[in-house]
Design a protein around this motif. Structure first.
Motif, PDB file in Angstrom:
ATOM      1  N   THR A 147       0.870  -1.172   0.000  1.00  0.00           N
ATOM      2  CA  THR A 147       0.000   0.000   0.000  1.00  0.00           C
ATOM      3  C   THR A 147       0.908   1.222   0.000  1.00  0.00           C
ATOM      4  O   THR A 147       1.972   1.199   0.634  1.00  0.00           O
ATOM      5  CB  THR A 147      -0.926   0.063   1.243  1.00  0.00           C
ATOM      6  N   ILE A 171      -9.618  -1.495   3.950  1.00  0.00           N
ATOM      7  CA  ILE A 171      -9.323  -0.196   3.343  1.00  0.00           C
ATOM      8  C   ILE A 171      -9.699   0.925   4.305  1.00  0.00           C
ATOM      9  O   ILE A 171     -10.792   0.927   4.883  1.00  0.00           O
ATOM     10  CB  ILE A 171     -10.112  -0.022   2.035  1.00  0.00           C
ATOM     11  N   TYR A 210      -8.958   6.223   0.623  1.00  0.00           N
ATOM     12  CA  TYR A 210      -8.944   5.823  -0.783  1.00  0.00           C
ATOM     13  C   TYR A 210      -9.342   7.008  -1.655  1.00  0.00           C
ATOM     14  O   TYR A 210      -9.842   8.032  -1.176  1.00  0.00           O
ATOM     15  CB  TYR A 210      -9.916   4.667  -1.038  1.00  0.00           C
ATOM     16  N   ASP A 219      -7.674   3.826  -5.920  1.00  0.00           N
ATOM     17  CA  ASP A 219      -6.380   3.903  -5.249  1.00  0.00           C
ATOM     18  C   ASP A 219      -6.597   3.712  -3.752  1.00  0.00           C
ATOM     19  O   ASP A 219      -7.259   4.538  -3.103  1.00  0.00           O
ATOM     20  CB  ASP A 219      -5.721   5.258  -5.489  1.00  0.00           C
ATOM     21  N   VAL A 220      -6.068   2.626  -3.217  1.00  0.00           N
ATOM     22  CA  VAL A 220      -6.109   2.386  -1.779  1.00  0.00           C
ATOM     23  C   VAL A 220      -4.857   2.995  -1.175  1.00  0.00           C
ATOM     24  O   VAL A 220      -3.741   2.532  -1.434  1.00  0.00           O
ATOM     25  CB  VAL A 220      -6.200   0.882  -1.465  1.00  0.00           C
TER      26      VAL A 220
END
Length: 969
Positions: free
Chosen positions: A479, A521, A524, A566-567
């Motif tokens: 990540t 998550i 984001y 997009d994390v």
């Protein structure tokens, strides 16, 4: 299992390393596990089981097996009673825990193998027969653990008798010897009881594994189930999760689970609110609210409720447990069809979104096969007369009360189902049967191509859209990470439905001394593109709650070929290494339209209602994601452009929670009955309503509420909702981390400490006027300003560092220095606090540090509470593996030379530390003790360098004692 302290499994280093790898694998799927097998079907169809801990040490404790059996029979024990009580609970099986380390290792059958208590009466055989007669399966508990063999002062394991039987010397009080003895018992039971349903095994024994016990059980009794406690062992059918606590709401047991469907899982918990797992002489209460909530939420996650009750010597349950059983016998039948043979909804089996709903409501979903028929279980009712939840694209045809059959009005739009005008609430679980025509508005998974910036071998991005929840994408511990969905051509897209891997708890916790956290998550952003190269600004930047089940990302009315998620980070961090960056996602669906129709009742307090007045430029606008598919826009430039509700009615005067569904970002102002307006800040995207809330005073009867914006171009308004304020006890959940942690042992004289703190918001509530700072005792001074924020929302943080200094001219005295966050929530002043603890180091020590101190590296060990330990905590699970240790860095001494290292620890039985100083050859420190609750001290002479040193305590092959602290003298 039922041991609140460490079991001390002394596995080989290789075995424990493999166990760790298996546990890591469970985060992203259990390799080679028999996830599906016909023998499991009866358990999959079950809702619950009854766990019975009963043996020679059941109160009143017996030290003679024959006397215990005499009192069992004389007291009137009958197997039919247990089977009938299980049936009242809706339990399909009974797990009998009699061969248990804390209950005298009693065998409730006439065993031919000497070694521990065995009855002449075949209690197990009678129970199996009685269970079979009424369709209740019987499973036998087996322990791996000999360490409590002399807990009462009387030896309960007969090594001499078993040695004579085997014709060789065997010490049953050792793990290998006990493993050999219990291994023989497995085979005796398999020979005697072909109609038993399986074994419930409390951890593993090396002897069993070395001699392929489980494989032989599979070969000899292929229809039997195998369950294991607290770890996901591939050969086992079931993973049992023991006595989990700390979740919000407290009954939502699955929040603490770590094993994804379709793996069979149990929630293993006590019905008596207090006391041991076995009967110890009292009549402990049963918390009906907690217990029914666990029962239902487990069903909503396809988990089986393995409920432990405490039978007395005569087999009867104490009165308060019998009372609960009788309650369940009448409470569950009307809703049995919503539980029996159903799966949890919102996961791989389909269904609407479980969890927190509107106005404080909380509930779960159960589904019929195919999920067209669903059951909404409202465990915590909302503070209004309606329930509103995400519909996950299901087109609803009919809603009715499961208990009464009454048909209910409902409205569906913008991704939500709202059930209206609810009058009949069950105290513990109001169940609505929702009939649908299935899901609609999602692109077929086969039409989407997925790619990722990082993927683990064997878990590619294509698994995100393959239509199977048993295949998943894995970020390979990366990540930030980007996921791109290619729709094939430019198409409309309004939202994403994301099912993350349910391979972690939803919140930070210590479970059996090891740190856990959510691998889901957090922050984001979503971008769209026509060519996959030019993305422009993100269309959505937000945080996702750490919650089980399907999560939704509404992105407004987009037209694009490519969608990129997009994390940026996950909820876990380095403090929980097994979960840090371990992101995995089962499926992502792309929704192009919301379910619903125009011909349905309107949800109350819609902004577009014809009952409202619209002034100035305020006008109706289309909004697919809005309730009723309309919104009011043009609210900028002050009160002349406003929407006014003339009849917001409440029964009694008081302060209420007013929620506004705002589209876009900017300020909104609310005026009630002509009073001065109150401003709130919206932070959303156009055409997607986001909730913001404010506390307002309302009078009994009708109220006039006007909403406008002082901005030039203010947000739009979807609807408002009025509900009572949250309970006075409600505090939004936050995580406050303070470093250093553990008591700081300071030398004499005036001292200074550097302190850092970080506050994180864990729920979708706004914290206003936030301030974070230490609160000092009299005479202490602070260097550094408080950290402040006007507003914090989900996932956002506030952090700062300060230096605190003790009073001049005197020694440090023991003190707690609370680092406190103060904030407002709906106008209510609240705080969250965590102490920095300081104390004067003893004069005969040149260094002292707690094992739980944040300055230490404890690898895969973990922190647990210890009432008699210094600081109230200790580090447990040291040893048995190269990655389970306690390492103390920056151990500072004034001069080079030999020193005495003091080790304060707790231990049960003989165990050893190995101590290495500055990476040198390890020295063994042997210990022994009883009970693992009272600290003891051992010493070792060590050679240290002047200044900083590193001291590591470990045992790569066997379990070491739990560690309280170290000091240097």
């Amino acid at each position: 299992m039922r041991n609140p302290v460490r079991r001390g499994t002394a596995r080989s280093g290789l075995r424990l390393l493999l166990a760790v790898l298996i546990l890591l694998t469970s985060l992203v799927g259990t390799a080679n596990a028999e996830v599906h097998h016909p023998r499991q079907q009866w358990l999959r169809d079950s809702t619950a089981g009854l766990f019975l801990h009963w043996g020679m040490f059941t109160a009143p404790r017996h030290l003679n097996c024959a006397e215990w059996e005499r009192d069992v029979t004389g007291g009137g024990w009958t197997p039919e009673y247990w089977v009938d009580e299980a049936t009242k609970l809706g339990a399909s099986y009974i797990v009998l825990a009699t061969f248990h380390s804390r209950l005298g290792y009693a065998k409730p059958w006439p065993s031919k193998i000497p070694g521990s208590c065995a009855t002449q009466r075949d209690l197990l055989g009678e129970l199996i027969k009685a269970g079979n007669a009424k369709g209740v399966h019987i499973i036998l508990y087996m322990t791996d653990d000999p360490q409590w063999h002399k807990e009462t002062g009387i030896e309960t394991l007969d090594s001499a008798g078993y040695s004579a039987y085997k014709g060789e010397q065997v010490d049953l009080t050792t793990r290998p010897g006990f493993g050999k003895y219990s291994y023989d018992l497995f085979f005796e039971v398999m020979e005697r009881y072909s109609d038993l349903s399986g074994f419930w095994i409390d951890n593993d024994n090396e002897y069993w594994e070395q001699n392929k016990l489980y494989e032989q059980i599979r070969a000899k009794r292929p229809s039997w189930l195998l369950s294991n406690n607290n770890e996901d062992t591939p050969i086992m059918d079931t993973v049992s999760n023991e006595q989990k606590t700390g979740m919000t709401p407290s009954y939502d047991y699955p929040q603490a689970a770590f094993t994804p469907m379709p793996r069979l899982t149990e929630a293993d918990y006590k019905l008596p609110t207090t006391g041991d797992w076995w009967y110890s002489g009292g009549d402990s209460p049963v918390d009906t609210r907690l217990s029914t909530g666990r029962y239902i939420t487990n069903a909503g996650s396809s988990m089986k409720s393995l409920m432990a009750e405490t039978p007395m010597v005569n087999g009867k349950f104490p009165p308060q447990q019998e009372q609960f059983n009788n309650f369940m016998a009448s409470w569950t039948p009307p809703i049995k069809s919503s539980l029996q043979g159903k799966e949890g909804g919102g996961y791989m089996y389909g269904g609407m979104q479980p969890g927190f709903w509107n106005d404080g409501a909380h509930g779960v979903i159960t589904v019929e096969p195919g999920a067209k028929t669903q059951y909404l279980h409202v465990l915590t009712r909302p503070r209004t007369d309606q329930v509103r939840l995400r519909d996950n694209g299901y087109q609803v045809k009919r809603v009715s009360d499961q208990r009464t059959g009454e048909r209910l009005r409902f409205s569906q739009s913008g991704g939500y189902l709202t059930i209206l005008g609810i009058k009949n609430w069950d105290t513990y679980d109001t169940v609505f049967k929702v009939e649908t025509s299935g899901q609609q508005g999602f692109y077929p998974q086969s039409s989407i191509k997925a790619t990722a910036s990082a993927s683990k071998a064997g878990n590619p991005a294509s698994n995100l859209v393959d239509g199977s929840f048993e295949n998943f994408w894995d970020s390979d511990a990366h990540t930030p990470v980007s996921l791109t969905l290619d729709l094939g051509r430019r198409k409309p897209a309004r939202y994403l439905a994301v099912n993350q891997r349910e391979a972690s708890p939803t919140y930070a916790r210590e479970s059996f001394g090891r740190p856990e956290d959510s691998a889901r998550i957090m922050d984001y952003q979503v971008s769209v593109s026509d060519d996959g190269r030019h993305w422009g600004r993100p269309v959505k930047v937000s945080a996702m709650p750490s919650a089980r089940g399907v999560q939704f990302i509404d992105i407004g009315d987009q037209r694009a070929r490519f969608i990129k998620l997009d994390v940026l980070n996950t909820w876990s961090g380095p403090q929980a290494p097994r979960f840090d960056k371990q992101l995995a996602i089962d499926e992502i669906k792309v929704g192009y339209e919301y379910a619903g129709s125009f011909f349905q009742p309107q949800v109350p307090l819609e902004a577009e209602s014809w009952h409202n007045d619209r002034d100035g430029s305020a006008h109706l606008g289309w909004c697919d994601a809005c309730s009723g598919t309309l919104q009011v826009t043009g609210l900028g430039n002050g009160q002349r452009n406003a929407v006014t509700y003339d009849d917001v009615t409440v029964a009694t005067a008081g302060d209420y929670r007013l929620e506004l569904g705002a589209t876009g970002s900017g300020s909104l102002s609310v005026s009630v009955n002509g009073a001065a307006p109150v401003d709130v800040q919206a932070a959303g995207i156009p055409d997607v309503p986001s909730p913001v809330a404010v506390s307002v005073p309302l009078k009994a009867g009708a109220n006039k509420v006007t909403v406008f914006s002082k901005d030039r171009n203010g947000p739009g308004l979807d609807r408002i909702a009025v509900a009572p304020l949250p309970p006075a006890s409600y505090v939004p959940r936050t995580t406050l981390t303070v470093n250093p942690a553990g008591i700081q042992w300071l030398p004499s004289g005036q001292q200074s400490i550097k302190v850092s703190a970080k506050l994180r918001v864990d729920v979708d509530d706004a914290l206003d006027q936030v301030k974070l700072a230490p609160v000092l005792p009299a005479g202490w001074s602070l260097a550094g300003a408080p950290a402040t924020a006007s507003t914090l929302r989900l996932g956002q943080t506030l952090e700062a560092t300060w230096t605190v200094t003790s009073p001049a001219g005197q020694n440090v005295t023991a003190a707690d220095i609370p680092v406190t966050a103060s904030f407002l929530n709906l106008g209510k002043a609240l705080t969250a606090s965590k102490p920095l603890r300081v104390a004067l180091r003893p004069a005969d020590r040149v260094f002292m540090r707690e094992a739980e101190d944040s300055a230490n590296d404890i690898g895969d060990s973990g922190v647990t509470n210890c009432g008699q330990c210094s600081g109230g905590q200790k580090v447990r699970n040291i040893g048995g593996s190269p990655i389970a240790f306690a390492q103390f860095g920056n151990v500072t001494v004034p001069a080079a030379g030999q020193y005495t290292l003091y080790l304060d620890y707790t231990v049960n039985g003989p165990r050893s530390y190995f101590v290495s100083v500055n990476g040198g050859a390890p020295a063994e420190v042997k210990t022994n003790g009883q009970g693992n609750t009272t600290p003891q001290t051992s010493t070792l002479t060590v050679t240290l360098n002047a200044g900083a040193n590193t001291i590591k305590l470990f045992n790569d092959t066997e379990g070491a004692p739990d560690l309280d602290r170290i000091s240097i003298g």
